[in-house]
Design a protein around this motif. Structure first.
Motif, mmCIF file in Angstrom:
data_model
loop_
_atom_site.group_PDB
_atom_site.id
_atom_site.type_symbol
_atom_site.label_atom_id
_atom_site.label_comp_id
_atom_site.label_asym_id
_atom_site.label_seq_id
_atom_site.Cartn_x
_atom_site.Cartn_y
_atom_site.Cartn_z
ATOM 1 N N LYS A 130 0.840 -1.396 -0.236
ATOM 2 C CA LYS A 130 0.128 0.293 -0.271
ATOM 3 C C LYS A 130 0.472 1.697 0.061
ATOM 4 C CE LYS A 130 -3.642 -2.273 2.391
ATOM 5 N NZ LYS A 130 -4.421 -2.039 3.792
ATOM 6 N N VAL A 131 2.109 1.532 0.743
ATOM 7 C CA VAL A 131 2.870 2.406 0.834
ATOM 8 C C VAL A 131 3.864 2.584 0.142
ATOM 9 C CG1 VAL A 131 2.028 3.371 2.959
ATOM 10 C CG2 VAL A 131 4.079 1.989 2.604
ATOM 11 N N GLY A 132 4.233 0.919 -0.878
ATOM 12 C CA GLY A 132 4.855 1.219 -2.088
ATOM 13 C C GLY A 132 6.140 0.504 -1.432
ATOM 14 N N LYS A 133 6.679 -0.544 -0.014
ATOM 15 C CA LYS A 133 7.405 -1.014 0.279
ATOM 16 C C LYS A 133 7.610 -1.898 0.149
ATOM 17 C CE LYS A 133 9.896 2.840 2.980
ATOM 18 N NZ LYS A 133 10.456 3.866 4.237
ATOM 19 N N LYS A 134 7.031 -2.920 -0.693
ATOM 20 C CA LYS A 134 6.739 -4.299 -0.176
ATOM 21 C C LYS A 134 7.770 -5.267 0.244
ATOM 22 C CE LYS A 134 6.114 -8.587 -2.595
ATOM 23 N NZ LYS A 134 5.425 -9.343 -4.058
ATOM 24 N N VAL A 135 8.279 -5.806 1.674
ATOM 25 C CA VAL A 135 8.839 -6.628 2.347
ATOM 26 C C VAL A 135 9.923 -7.857 1.348
ATOM 27 C CG1 VAL A 135 9.364 -7.868 4.158
ATOM 28 C CG2 VAL A 135 7.983 -5.999 4.080
ATOM 29 N N SER A 136 10.413 -7.992 1.324
ATOM 30 C CA SER A 136 10.820 -9.238 0.854
ATOM 31 C C SER A 136 11.391 -10.176 1.190
ATOM 32 C CB SER A 136 12.259 -8.998 -0.303
ATOM 33 O OG SER A 136 13.660 -8.984 0.859
ATOM 34 N N GLN A 137 10.709 -11.724 0.855
ATOM 35 C CA GLN A 137 11.177 -12.971 1.150
ATOM 36 C C GLN A 137 12.601 -12.890 2.071
ATOM 37 O OE1 GLN A 137 8.543 -15.012 2.228
ATOM 38 N NE2 GLN A 137 7.450 -14.131 1.086
ATOM 39 N N ARG A 138 13.641 -12.153 1.448
ATOM 40 C CA ARG A 138 14.839 -12.794 2.368
ATOM 41 C C ARG A 138 14.527 -11.582 3.498
ATOM 42 N NH1 ARG A 138 20.332 -13.025 0.945
ATOM 43 N NH2 ARG A 138 21.999 -11.870 2.134
ATOM 44 N N ASP A 139 13.774 -10.043 3.634
ATOM 45 C CA ASP A 139 14.336 -9.018 4.633
ATOM 46 C C ASP A 139 13.364 -10.310 4.989
ATOM 47 O OD1 ASP A 139 14.723 -7.116 5.804
ATOM 48 O OD2 ASP A 139 12.538 -6.319 5.087
ATOM 49 N N LEU A 140 12.567 -10.915 5.242
ATOM 50 C CA LEU A 140 11.588 -11.056 5.718
ATOM 51 C C LEU A 140 11.850 -12.677 6.977
ATOM 52 C CD1 LEU A 140 8.449 -11.268 7.710
ATOM 53 C CD2 LEU A 140 7.962 -12.984 5.697
#
Length: 163
Positions: free
Chosen positions: A67-77
Motif C-alpha cells: 500500500k505504501v510502496g515498500k513491499k517486504v522481500s522474503q529474504r528481508d522477512l
C-alpha cells in the motif's frame, strides 16, 4: 600506669565510629546493588521492547508494504524473523517463547490457513502483559479490528474463513 592508659581510651567513641562507618558502607553497598539491578532490568526492558516492536512491525509491514510502496522481500522477512528468534531465545519469558515458536510453525504451513492470526493475537496479548499491561482485556475481535481497520473487512474475513 597501664590501667590509667586503658581508661583513657574512648572505647564507646571508637565503637560508635566503627559501627557508623560500617553502617554507611553497608547502606552504600545495598544502594549500589539496587542501582545495578535497576540498570540491568532497564536494559532487559529495552531489549524486550525492541524485540516485541519488531514482531509487530513485521506483520504491519507485510500487509501494508504494498500500500505504501515498500513491499517486504522474503529474504528481508527471513532475516528479521531470525533476528527476533535470536533475541527471543535470550530475552523472552518461556510462555512467549513457546507461543512465538507455535506461531512460526503455523505460518510455515502451506495450507494458506489464517489460523495463525489467533496464535499471533495470543502472542501479542502475552507481550502486552510482559510489558506491563497485566490486566489487558483485549480479545481477538479487538485485535483484528485494530489490524484491519475496517468492520466491513473484518466481517468479510470472518465469513470467508469461517471464524
Amino acid at each position: 600506669m597501664t590501667e590509667i592508659a586503658f581508661q583513657e581510651i574512648p572505647i564507646k567513641e571508637i565503637s560508635l565510629l566503627f559501627l557508623g562507618t560500617l553502617s554507611t558502607f553497608l547502606l552504600w553497598r545495598v544502594q549500589h546493588q539496587k542501582d545495578k539491578i535497576k540498570n540491568v532490568e532497564s536494559q532487559l526492558s529495552d531489549k524486550k521492547y525492541e524485540m516485541y516492536s519488531e514482531l509487530i512491525y513485521i506483520l504491519f509491514d507485510l500487509t501494508n508494504g504494498e500500500k505504501v510502496g515498500k513491499k517486504v522481500s522474503q529474504r528481508d522477512l527471513l532475516k528479521r524473523i531470525l533476528a527476533i528468534k535470536r533475541d527471543m531465545f535470550i530475552y523472552a519469558p518461556d510462555e512467549i517463547f513457546r507461543k512465538f515458536t507455535k506461531w512460526t510453525l503455523e505460518i510455515n504451513k502451506t495450507d494458506n490457513s489464517v489460523s495463525h492470526f489467533k496464535t499471533y493475537f495470543e502472542l501479542m496479548k502475552l507481550v502486552r502483559k510482559d510489558m506491563g499491561q497485566k490486566n489487558t482485556k483485549l480479545n481477538i475481535d479487538d485485535f483484528m479490528l485494530f489490524y484491519l481497520q475496517s468492520e466491513e473487512e473484518y466481517s468479510k474475513f470472518k465469513i470467508e474463513y469461517d471464524w
